[in-house]
Scaffold this motif. Structure first.
Motif: not given
Ligand SMILES: [Mg+2]
Length: 337
Positions: A16, A23, A53-55, A124-125, A294
């Motif tokens: 990620d 990305e 990030t969001d993942d 983060r997006a 990501d």
């Molecule tokens: Mg992400």
């Protein structure tokens, strides 16, 4: 076995963080900006740290939901475990928007656990579907559709489901698909999530990667509206089998951009099959393409980290990974569940 659990979550976080700067960039821009080898190390914010990030953020909230649900996951009834998963994702929503859902006001659910980690409050997006679905106040399920999204926000967060020891691959498929359907109602949004969890469950049971994928595809075939996801996986398997030893960034692009669930899973499976013994090469392949780098990095990292264990992850990445000790502790919690 513990090293496989920590490898799965840390591997996903590494992929990620590695993919995050790529990305939204097209492959020619990635190669121009980062050199002909593409992204090979953490570069976000120019400080060289591996920023998740969001993942990874959502994957941790999935894990937290699992730990809270505990034995309720084993009953086979979504109504037993989904409320815990939903609450956990609402907690994630609060970290990203400050929004306080009605459901959380009634309970002291805004503190403790992951809510104490300031890194999880960084935006983060985050995926629009995840935000809007959770803000709607309606919880989606496979039988109760709330939108038509097939974004990869369902599959990129469910790896922890595949690690639950008491779940068969069939049950892991169901739990992960339901967890994804909380926000993603299109079958190509939630079925890839089920498939990823089943794949990890087959690996947990000791099947080699190729056989785990074949068995996962058989399970997937039993689900309604599986055509798009199954076709994407079949294409990934066939491309990987004809490209052994010679994968390239531009080939990965033939599987799409990874913005949708089935494409993200297919790219990740392809990259894992190209380098089943080499975490580093597989993850680098998975982030250098014109798409959701990501998320494909995170899923590929989950798969190979679980297959090969934490020791397969290059230490230069692990050492610089944000909140790695907290991620490791969450994996240990899943291991002893
Ligand atoms: Mg992400």
């Amino acid at each position: 076995m513990l090293s496989k659990y920590t490898g799965c979550l840390l591997g996903g976080a590494v992929g990620d963080a590695l993919g995050a700067p790529a990305e939204f960039l097209f492959l020619p821009d990635i190669l121009h900006r980062f050199g002909p080898g593409g992204v090979i190390d953490f570069i976000e914010f120019s400080d060289g740290l591996g920023r998740i990030t969001d993942d990874t953020q959502m994957t941790l909230f999935t894990a937290e939901g699992i730990l809270k649900a505990g034995n309720k996951l084993l009953t086979g009834f979504p109504e037993d475990y989904l409320p815990e998963m939903y609450t956990s994702y609402l907690r994630w929503l609060h970290t990203q928007s400050g929004f306080i859902p009605q459901q959380l006001m009634e309970k002291p659910d805004l503190t403790g656990g992951l809510m104490e980690l300031k890194e999880l409050f960084r935006r983060r997006a985050p995926g629009n579907t995840c935000l809007s679905a959770l803000q709607s106040g309606k919880m989606g399920t496979i039988d109760h559709s709330i939108n038509d999204s097939k974004g990869c926000g369902g599959v990129m967060r469910v790896a922890p489901v595949g690690l639950i020891e008491g779940l068969s691959p069939e049950m892991a498929f169901r739990v992960a698909a339901e967890a994804a359907a909380i926000t993603h109602s299109h079958p190509s949004g939630y079925l890839p999530a089920g498939a990823l969890a089943a794949l990890l469950a087959f690996i947990r049971k000791g099947f080699p990667l190729e056989e785990a994928i074949t068995r996962t595809m058989t399970l997937l075939g039993n689900w309604k509206d599986h055509g798009e996801v199954l076709n994407a996986l079949a294409k990934a398997v066939s491309m990987a089998s004809s490209m052994i030893g010679t994968p390239s960034f531009s080939l990965t692009e033939k599987l799409g951009g990874g913005w949708t669930g089935e494409e993200a899973l297919a790219i990740s499976v392809y990259c894992a099959l190209c380098f089943p013994d080499d975490f580093e090469k597989a993850v680098i392949l998975s982030v250098n393409h014109s798409g959701d780098s990501d998320s494909t990095g995170a899923i590929t990292g989950n798969i190979l980290g679980f297959l090969l264990g934490e020791e397969a992850i290059p230490s230069r990445w692990l050492e610089k990974l944000e909140i790695r000790e907290q991620i490791r502790r969450m994996a240990e919690g899943l291991f002893i569940l």
